[in-house]
Write a protein that holds these residues in place. Sequence first.
Motif, PDB file in Angstrom:
ATOM      1  N   ASN A  56       0.108  -0.998  -0.043  1.00 39.53           N
ATOM      2  CA  ASN A  56       0.206  -0.437   0.329  1.00 39.53           C
ATOM      3  C   ASN A  56       1.188   1.312   0.445  1.00 39.53           C
ATOM      4  N   ARG A  57       2.044   1.292   0.924  1.00 39.03           N
ATOM      5  CA  ARG A  57       2.564   2.483   0.445  1.00 39.03           C
ATOM      6  C   ARG A  57       3.698   2.711  -0.635  1.00 39.03           C
ATOM      7  N   LEU A  58       3.231   1.822  -1.026  1.00 40.19           N
ATOM      8  CA  LEU A  58       5.338   1.715  -2.211  1.00 40.19           C
ATOM      9  C   LEU A  58       3.659   2.055  -3.545  1.00 40.19           C
ATOM     10  N   ARG A  59       2.756   2.007  -3.468  1.00 40.12           N
ATOM     11  CA  ARG A  59       2.039   2.211  -4.437  1.00 40.12           C
ATOM     12  C   ARG A  59       1.408   3.316  -4.356  1.00 40.12           C
ATOM     13  N   GLY A  60       0.838   4.034  -2.853  1.00 41.53           N
ATOM     14  CA  GLY A  60       0.622   4.858  -2.965  1.00 41.53           C
ATOM     15  C   GLY A  60       1.595   6.104  -3.267  1.00 41.53           C
ATOM     16  N   MET A  61       2.892   6.074  -3.138  1.00 38.76           N
ATOM     17  CA  MET A  61       4.474   6.763  -3.243  1.00 38.76           C
ATOM     18  C   MET A  61       3.952   6.534  -5.319  1.00 38.76           C
ATOM     19  N   LEU A  62       4.284   5.406  -5.805  1.00 39.88           N
ATOM     20  CA  LEU A  62       4.140   5.881  -6.840  1.00 39.88           C
ATOM     21  C   LEU A  62       3.254   5.688  -7.708  1.00 39.88           C
ATOM     22  N   GLY A  63       1.864   6.114  -7.364  1.00 31.72           N
ATOM     23  CA  GLY A  63       1.225   5.989  -8.200  1.00 31.72           C
ATOM     24  C   GLY A  63       0.224   7.976  -7.930  1.00 31.72           C
ATOM     25  N   THR A  64       0.910   8.391  -6.979  1.00 33.45           N
ATOM     26  CA  THR A  64       0.391   9.640  -6.547  1.00 33.45           C
ATOM     27  C   THR A  64       0.871  10.283  -5.631  1.00 33.45           C
ATOM     28  N   TRP A  65       1.921  10.559  -4.193  1.00 30.02           N
ATOM     29  CA  TRP A  65       2.684  11.337  -3.812  1.00 30.02           C
ATOM     30  C   TRP A  65       3.778  11.496  -4.274  1.00 30.02           C
ATOM     31  N   ALA A  66       4.030  10.936  -5.312  1.00 25.77           N
ATOM     32  CA  ALA A  66       5.484  10.984  -5.572  1.00 25.77           C
ATOM     33  C   ALA A  66       5.333  11.233  -7.156  1.00 25.77           C
ATOM     34  N   ALA A  67       4.080  11.024  -8.328  1.00 24.87           N
ATOM     35  CA  ALA A  67       3.810  10.488  -9.203  1.00 24.87           C
ATOM     36  C   ALA A  67       4.004  12.602 -10.068  1.00 24.87           C
ATOM     37  N   ASP A  68       2.769  13.273  -9.532  1.00 22.70           N
ATOM     38  CA  ASP A  68       2.442  14.042  -9.933  1.00 22.70           C
ATOM     39  C   ASP A  68       3.487  15.613 -10.146  1.00 22.70           C
ATOM     40  N   PRO A  69       4.043  15.735 -10.736  1.00 26.23           N
ATOM     41  CA  PRO A  69       5.067  16.800 -10.537  1.00 26.23           C
ATOM     42  C   PRO A  69       5.459  17.999  -9.610  1.00 26.23           C
ATOM     43  N   ASP A  70       3.873  18.520  -9.645  1.00 23.85           N
ATOM     44  CA  ASP A  70       3.627  19.825  -9.176  1.00 23.85           C
ATOM     45  C   ASP A  70       2.757  19.523  -7.411  1.00 23.85           C
ATOM     46  N   SER A  71       3.135  17.868  -7.127  1.00 22.34           N
ATOM     47  CA  SER A  71       2.520  17.737  -5.398  1.00 22.34           C
ATOM     48  C   SER A  71       3.839  18.021  -4.592  1.00 22.34           C
ATOM     49  N   PRO A  72       3.291  17.608  -3.504  1.00 19.63           N
ATOM     50  CA  PRO A  72       3.955  18.495  -2.598  1.00 19.63           C
ATOM     51  C   PRO A  72       5.242  17.821  -1.886  1.00 19.63           C
ATOM     52  N   VAL A  76       6.486  -2.950  -7.968  1.00 22.98           N
ATOM     53  CA  VAL A  76       5.870  -3.461  -6.710  1.00 22.98           C
ATOM     54  C   VAL A  76       6.155  -4.884  -5.774  1.00 22.98           C
ATOM     55  N   ARG A  77       5.862  -5.493  -7.233  1.00 23.29           N
ATOM     56  CA  ARG A  77       5.910  -6.767  -6.829  1.00 23.29           C
ATOM     57  C   ARG A  77       7.593  -7.227  -6.470  1.00 23.29           C
ATOM     58  N   ILE A  78       8.879  -6.282  -7.167  1.00 25.29           N
ATOM     59  CA  ILE A  78       9.765  -6.391  -6.516  1.00 25.29           C
ATOM     60  C   ILE A  78      10.138  -6.287  -5.353  1.00 25.29           C
ATOM     61  N   ALA A  79      10.259  -5.007  -5.364  1.00 26.59           N
ATOM     62  CA  ALA A  79      10.638  -4.176  -4.042  1.00 26.59           C
ATOM     63  C   ALA A  79       8.885  -4.400  -2.499  1.00 26.59           C
ATOM     64  N   ALA A  80       8.408  -4.308  -3.265  1.00 32.78           N
ATOM     65  CA  ALA A  80       7.106  -4.584  -1.541  1.00 32.78           C
ATOM     66  C   ALA A  80       7.438  -5.818  -0.358  1.00 32.78           C
ATOM     67  N   PRO A  81       8.496  -6.641  -1.556  1.00 36.57           N
ATOM     68  CA  PRO A  81       8.685  -7.974  -0.213  1.00 36.57           C
ATOM     69  C   PRO A  81       9.954  -7.151   0.076  1.00 36.57           C
ATOM     70  N   LEU A  82      11.184  -6.612  -0.581  1.00 35.52           N
ATOM     71  CA  LEU A  82      11.989  -6.520   0.501  1.00 35.52           C
ATOM     72  C   LEU A  82      11.202  -5.215   1.907  1.00 35.52           C
ATOM     73  N   LEU A  83      10.972  -3.986   1.348  1.00 33.54           N
ATOM     74  CA  LEU A  83      10.078  -3.513   2.087  1.00 33.54           C
ATOM     75  C   LEU A  83       9.703  -4.037   3.519  1.00 33.54           C
ATOM     76  N   ARG A  84       8.306  -5.067   3.521  1.00 33.72           N
ATOM     77  CA  ARG A  84       8.161  -5.534   4.081  1.00 33.72           C
ATOM     78  C   ARG A  84       9.240  -6.665   5.071  1.00 33.72           C
ATOM     79  N   SER A  85      10.285  -6.852   4.816  1.00 37.59           N
ATOM     80  CA  SER A  85      11.542  -7.791   4.610  1.00 37.59           C
ATOM     81  C   SER A  85      12.148  -6.882   6.446  1.00 37.59           C
TER      82      SER A  85
END
Length: 214
Positions: free
Chosen positions: A109-125, A199-208
């Motif tokens: 969820n955290r990874l998808r949030g960053m990839l899809g919203t928080w950092a993806a918009d170039p004018d986001s905070p 997400v498939r590759i990085a999420a397990p690393l984050l979870r670990s």
Amino acid sequence: MTWVDGGTNAPGQAAQRKAASGGPATEAALDERKGERTRRRILAAARRKFAEVGYERATIRAIATEADVDKSSVIQYFGCKQDLFREAVQWQIPHDRLTTNDPDHTAENRLRGMLGTWAADPDSPMAVLLRTSMTSDEAAELLRRHVTAEVTDRIAATIDAPDARLRAALFSAIMMGIATQRFLLHMPDLAEADVEDIVRIAAPLLRSLVAPDA
């Protein structure tokens, strides 16, 4: 409706104007909404300008022009450039909404949030703060403090394992590294990668890192 000029009918005119406008409470509400719209427009213009030229080169006058308001309006709402910048790049992660009983889902969820919203918009905070931190000590310090409070502190509090803060800091470093290389530096392998593959590759690393025994 016919308006009668002259001082003899001033009370009647005042009553009619109140009725037409809905009274002082309605006028105050309209002013407040207009003020909030102006405020949001200035913040959006500030993000665009900070992202375009950086913190140091952005000026109150340029931001006012971008927002189509007077320079005095920017100062009225935000005071100085430093305070405007801090508010323009303020962002929060909805930790409670993203956290589940399954640490795999939480990391995803955290990874998808960053990839899809928080950092993806170039004018986001978040994106603007990341970009400006590359060239401004002021922005870099703000990013350090904000990431520590918003990410490291919050995630460390959920980790039931040794080295909780270091684990949370590494979690944050991986997330920020992905965001920086994908959205700011446009490193080809990350910039062109499918979100599902990341997400498939990085999420397990984050979870670990945050739930090593799960």
